[in-house]
Motif scaffolding. Sequence first.
Motif, short mmCIF file in Angstrom:
data_model
loop_
_atom_site.label_atom_id
_atom_site.label_comp_id
_atom_site.label_asym_id
_atom_site.label_seq_id
_atom_site.Cartn_x
_atom_site.Cartn_y
_atom_site.Cartn_z
N GLN A 40 -3.21 -7.90 -12.86
CA GLN A 40 -3.34 -6.58 -12.23
C GLN A 40 -3.81 -6.71 -10.78
OE1 GLN A 40 -5.95 -4.48 -14.88
NE2 GLN A 40 -4.30 -3.93 -16.31
N GLN A 41 -4.71 -7.65 -10.55
CA GLN A 41 -5.21 -7.87 -9.19
C GLN A 41 -4.08 -8.36 -8.27
OE1 GLN A 41 -8.36 -10.76 -9.00
NE2 GLN A 41 -8.55 -10.65 -6.77
N ILE A 42 -3.25 -9.28 -8.75
CA ILE A 42 -2.13 -9.79 -7.95
C ILE A 42 -1.16 -8.67 -7.63
CG2 ILE A 42 -0.13 -11.33 -7.95
CD1 ILE A 42 -1.76 -13.25 -9.72
N VAL A 43 -0.82 -7.86 -8.64
CA VAL A 43 0.12 -6.76 -8.42
C VAL A 43 -0.45 -5.75 -7.44
CG1 VAL A 43 1.25 -4.79 -9.53
CG2 VAL A 43 1.26 -7.03 -10.66
N GLN A 44 -1.72 -5.45 -7.57
CA GLN A 44 -2.35 -4.48 -6.67
C GLN A 44 -2.38 -5.00 -5.23
OE1 GLN A 44 -6.05 -3.94 -8.75
NE2 GLN A 44 -5.14 -2.59 -10.29
N GLN A 45 -2.62 -6.29 -5.06
CA GLN A 45 -2.60 -6.87 -3.72
C GLN A 45 -1.19 -6.81 -3.13
OE1 GLN A 45 -4.16 -10.81 -4.37
NE2 GLN A 45 -6.28 -10.19 -4.10
N ALA A 46 -0.19 -7.09 -3.96
CA ALA A 46 1.19 -7.01 -3.50
C ALA A 46 1.54 -5.59 -3.09
CB ALA A 46 2.14 -7.49 -4.60
N LEU A 58 2.14 1.64 -5.65
CA LEU A 58 1.97 1.94 -4.23
C LEU A 58 0.98 3.08 -4.04
CD1 LEU A 58 5.69 1.81 -3.02
CD2 LEU A 58 3.98 -0.01 -2.92
N ALA A 59 0.44 3.15 -2.82
CA ALA A 59 -0.45 4.26 -2.48
C ALA A 59 0.26 5.59 -2.75
CB ALA A 59 -0.86 4.16 -1.01
N SER A 60 -0.46 6.57 -3.25
CA SER A 60 0.16 7.82 -3.68
C SER A 60 0.91 8.51 -2.54
CB SER A 60 -0.90 8.77 -4.26
OG SER A 60 -1.92 9.03 -3.31
N GLU A 61 0.36 8.44 -1.32
CA GLU A 61 1.02 9.10 -0.20
C GLU A 61 2.34 8.42 0.15
OE1 GLU A 61 -2.25 6.43 1.61
OE2 GLU A 61 -1.94 7.68 -0.17
N VAL A 62 2.44 7.11 -0.14
CA VAL A 62 3.69 6.40 0.09
C VAL A 62 4.69 6.75 -1.00
CG1 VAL A 62 4.78 4.12 0.18
CG2 VAL A 62 2.58 4.51 1.33
N ALA A 74 1.10 -0.95 3.12
CA ALA A 74 0.74 -1.10 4.54
C ALA A 74 1.99 -1.14 5.41
CB ALA A 74 -0.10 -2.36 4.73
N ILE A 75 3.05 -1.83 4.93
CA ILE A 75 4.32 -1.83 5.66
C ILE A 75 4.84 -0.40 5.78
CG2 ILE A 75 6.75 -2.52 5.56
CD1 ILE A 75 5.90 -5.13 4.28
N ALA A 76 4.79 0.33 4.66
CA ALA A 76 5.28 1.71 4.66
C ALA A 76 4.52 2.58 5.66
CB ALA A 76 5.16 2.29 3.25
#
Length: 302
Positions: free
Chosen positions: A229-235, A268-272, A241-243
Amino acid sequence: MTTAVGYDGPFYLGVDGGGSKCRVIIVTEDNQVIGEGLSGPANPLRGMKIATDSILAATQQALTCAGMAFKDMSKLIVGAGLAGVNMPEYYRIFSEWQHPFQQLHLTSDLHVACIGAHQGGDGAVIIAGTGSCGLADVKGQLIEVGGHGFPYGDNGSGAWIGLQMVHHVLLAKDLLGPQTLLTDLLCSELKLSQTLALVDFFMHATPTTYAKYAPLVFTAAEQGDLLAQQIVQQAAAHISAIAQRLLSINPPRLSLIGGLAHKLQPYLASEVQQKVTPALAAPEFGAVWFAKQRQQKAQRIS
């Protein structure tokens, strides 16, 4: 799908060449798809011969599908969007390729992905596949993010996720890191159990190889493995951040494509997530559009 029987041309070949696979289509002037092909990686950073062989193999498949012969490559007007040619050196090398086509118009895979996703209109696109990168094109203002290559770039990509998994599995097997379901999943997938056997398997691994095993991380994450979960969240944080960088110039549309897009999007971040819209067309169609645009421009000049 129709064939080339009874059609005299012109024929357009759209090439989407990524780090894991090369997908091509042959279309007529009125955008009827008459042939498709699929082969291996077409990123010149992995070797010029590998890239050109992949393009030719996929093209041969498409020609056969269209009822055309190998010699008909000389009739094809090609738009090629390739990973790696955003680097000037590789753009130059590929531009000097003695190809068998009538014309070859070259750009990046990211560029044709954006063209296809928004059918030539303004917008932004993020590729989350073997590698990771993003592009926004709004009223002539262009932002490109990432695409620097693995291992020093491509964070959040399949290659990056796969590498993180191998790194943490080796730590876990040496009892230097937390125990993780990833160890069992990877060893089972490879039918290997010894630490040195794992090291040997990945010693000369390509980004494509690391990306191949990235889905195991999502499997473990879905089963509650904290490290996965940590790896996926970092990805996902990197893709978000690119978005955010691309959204800074207010593109009217944002599309997320690539082999890991559907797996990463929920993280992804909710706003993205709220900004993401489906791509209108695949990158290979964007490559055809690019070839037609370049061909029309050349005809106007002449």
